[in-house]
Motif scaffolding. Structure first.
Motif, short mmCIF file in Angstrom:
data_model
loop_
_atom_site.label_atom_id
_atom_site.label_comp_id
_atom_site.label_asym_id
_atom_site.label_seq_id
_atom_site.Cartn_x
_atom_site.Cartn_y
_atom_site.Cartn_z
N ASP A 1 0.83 -1.21 0.00
CA ASP A 1 0.00 0.00 0.00
C ASP A 1 0.87 1.26 0.00
N THR A 2 1.96 1.23 0.80
CA THR A 2 2.90 2.35 0.84
C THR A 2 4.31 1.81 0.99
N MET A 3 5.29 2.62 0.60
CA MET A 3 6.70 2.27 0.78
C MET A 3 7.47 3.47 1.28
N GLU A 4 8.42 3.20 2.18
CA GLU A 4 9.38 4.20 2.61
C GLU A 4 10.76 3.76 2.12
N VAL A 5 11.50 4.72 1.55
CA VAL A 5 12.81 4.41 0.98
C VAL A 5 13.86 5.25 1.70
N ILE B 1 11.05 -0.02 3.43
CA ILE B 1 10.01 -0.60 4.29
C ILE B 1 8.69 -0.54 3.52
N ALA B 2 8.10 -1.70 3.30
CA ALA B 2 6.81 -1.81 2.62
C ALA B 2 5.74 -2.10 3.66
N GLU C 1 10.67 -5.32 5.61
CA GLU C 1 11.83 -4.43 5.56
C GLU C 1 12.91 -5.09 4.72
N TYR C 2 13.32 -4.40 3.66
CA TYR C 2 14.32 -4.92 2.72
C TYR C 2 15.61 -4.13 2.89
N ILE D 1 15.33 -9.71 3.71
CA ILE D 1 14.00 -9.13 3.85
C ILE D 1 13.36 -9.72 5.10
N THR D 2 12.91 -8.86 6.02
CA THR D 2 12.25 -9.31 7.24
C THR D 2 10.76 -9.04 7.12
N LEU D 3 9.96 -10.10 7.28
CA LEU D 3 8.50 -10.00 7.17
C LEU D 3 7.87 -10.16 8.54
N THR D 4 6.96 -9.26 8.88
CA THR D 4 6.21 -9.34 10.13
C THR D 4 4.73 -9.11 9.83
N ASP D 5 3.90 -9.26 10.88
CA ASP D 5 2.46 -9.08 10.75
C ASP D 5 1.86 -10.14 9.82
N SER D 6 1.72 -11.35 10.37
CA SER D 6 1.13 -12.50 9.66
C SER D 6 1.88 -12.87 8.38
#
Length: 366
Positions: free
Chosen positions: A192-196, A204-205, A224-225, A232-237
């Motif tokens: 939905d959004t990304m921070e670079v 961070i996606a 977070e890439y 890449i670290t994936l969180t939230d389900s």
């Protein structure tokens, strides 16, 4: 007329990173009108409008401005550069159909087929607004940033970039694409959004995140890439969907090699489910559980090894020559499974004495 254009160029110098010393002195280099076919001055009521037309070109030091038409109402904003606008210096180039310059606000607005080139990347959009004092750029409409060195393409509908902080935000269905050296896509991240951060070294996606590679798809609420770490670290389900397998847990880390998935580590409530019979999906499910799981993938993203640690369990359905033979269920401190073509070939269980268990159940007992 020269006064108007001098203001124009001076503002452009500010927007295009004029050295601080020159700004403090307030003495930009002398502006030279190189060419214009016509100069026209109009008086309408109390307003005086000046217009240059026909292959308009200015130079100031190493900077060049070209357009079809330049106009301004005296002492009023904006100054308009119209038609095939080209602004160039050694560090940055800007092309657009039209550029509006607001001298009082230190703002430049480029509209229509906007293309911005730097030594590192190319950005295109329908509209770009440069805020000199805030050192900020807002890009709108079909935003696309291409970084040839990093082999990445970042797209979205709306983007904000802070120059000094080297920080950007991308909204409206952002997509980050990683290509290989031949220009072939090998990874795509949607959110939905990304921070670079640091010009793309960290991303961070957030929201409905999808990470797609050949035969593999990962989903989560936030990812977070870190490019330098290929991690890449994936969180939230977080989940991984790979052919007939699904992997989930509290936190999931993807380790890349040449931007391709090499390993995945699941921490906390790790669970892996796969179809025992790919021709009859959902009938028999192999199941792995533990507090930590490590998955090792081959060059074609095929799963080659699984290592389960802490409260490790494995439930495996046996199917030989299309005939169901029952289940093997084992548990221990650590379980290592070697796979070929998605099928378990060896299972090793290690544990403290008397803590590992194993059980075979024939079909008539299931």
């Amino acid at each position: 007329m020269i006064k108007i254009q001098t203001n124009t160029i001076f503002l452009l110098l500010l927007l295009f990173s004029t050295p601080a010393a020159a700004l403090s002195q307030g003495k930009p280099e002398r502006l030279r009108l190189i060419h214009a076919d016509f100069l026209k001055r109009e008086t309408i009521g109390q307003e005086v409008r000046q217009v240059l037309t026909g292959s308009v070109k200015f130079e100031q030091g190493k900077k060049t401005i070209e357009c079809d038409l330049a106009s301004q109402t005296i002492d009023e904003d904006p100054i308009a550069l119209i038609g095939n606008v080209y602004i160039y210096d050694e560090e940055q180039s800007l092309f657009a159909d039209t550029v509006y310059i607001y001298t009082k606000e230190f703002k430049l607005v480029a509209v229509g087929n906007v293309r911005s080139f730097t030594g590192n990347d190319t950005t295109t959009a329908n509209r770009m607004t440069y805020f000199q004092k805030q050192k900020k750029v807002i890009s709108e409409g079909d935003v696309r940033k291409i970084d040839p060195k990093e082999k990445t393409i970042l797209t979205g509908g709306f983007a904000v970039y802070q120059r000094e902080a080297k920080y950007g935000e991308v909204f409206d269905h952002p997509v980050l694409i990683q290509n290989d050296s031949l220009g072939n896509e090998i990874m795509r991240i949607l959110a939905d959004t990304m921070e670079v951060f640091e010009n793309g070294q960290r991303t961070i996606a957030k929201g409905n995140v999808e990470i797609i590679q050949p035969d593999i798809k990962a989903t989560c609420g936030q990812a977070e890439y870190i490019k330098s770490e290929s991690e890449i670290t994936l969180t939230d389900s977080p989940k991984i969907l790979q052919r007939n397998q699904q992997i989930s847990g509290d936190t999931l880390k993807l380790y890349l090699r040449d931007s391709k998935l090499n390993r995945a580590v699941v921490t906390g409530n790790a669970l892996a489910i796969s179809d025992a019979d790919t021709l009859d999906r959902g009938k028999w499910l192999n199941k792995l559980t533990g507090q930590t799981m490590e998955f090792v993938f081959g060059d074609a993203n095929e799963l080659k090894k699984v290592i389960i640690k802490n409260q490790a369990t494995s439930l495996y359905h046996i199917i030989e020559e299309k005939e169901y033979k029952g289940t093997n269920e084992v548990s221990g401190d650590r379980i290592t499974i070697e796979l070929v073509d998605g099928q378990a070939q060896t299972v090793q269980v290690s544990s403290s004495p008397d803590l590992s268990t194993g059980k075979y159940s024939p079909p008539n007992q299931i």
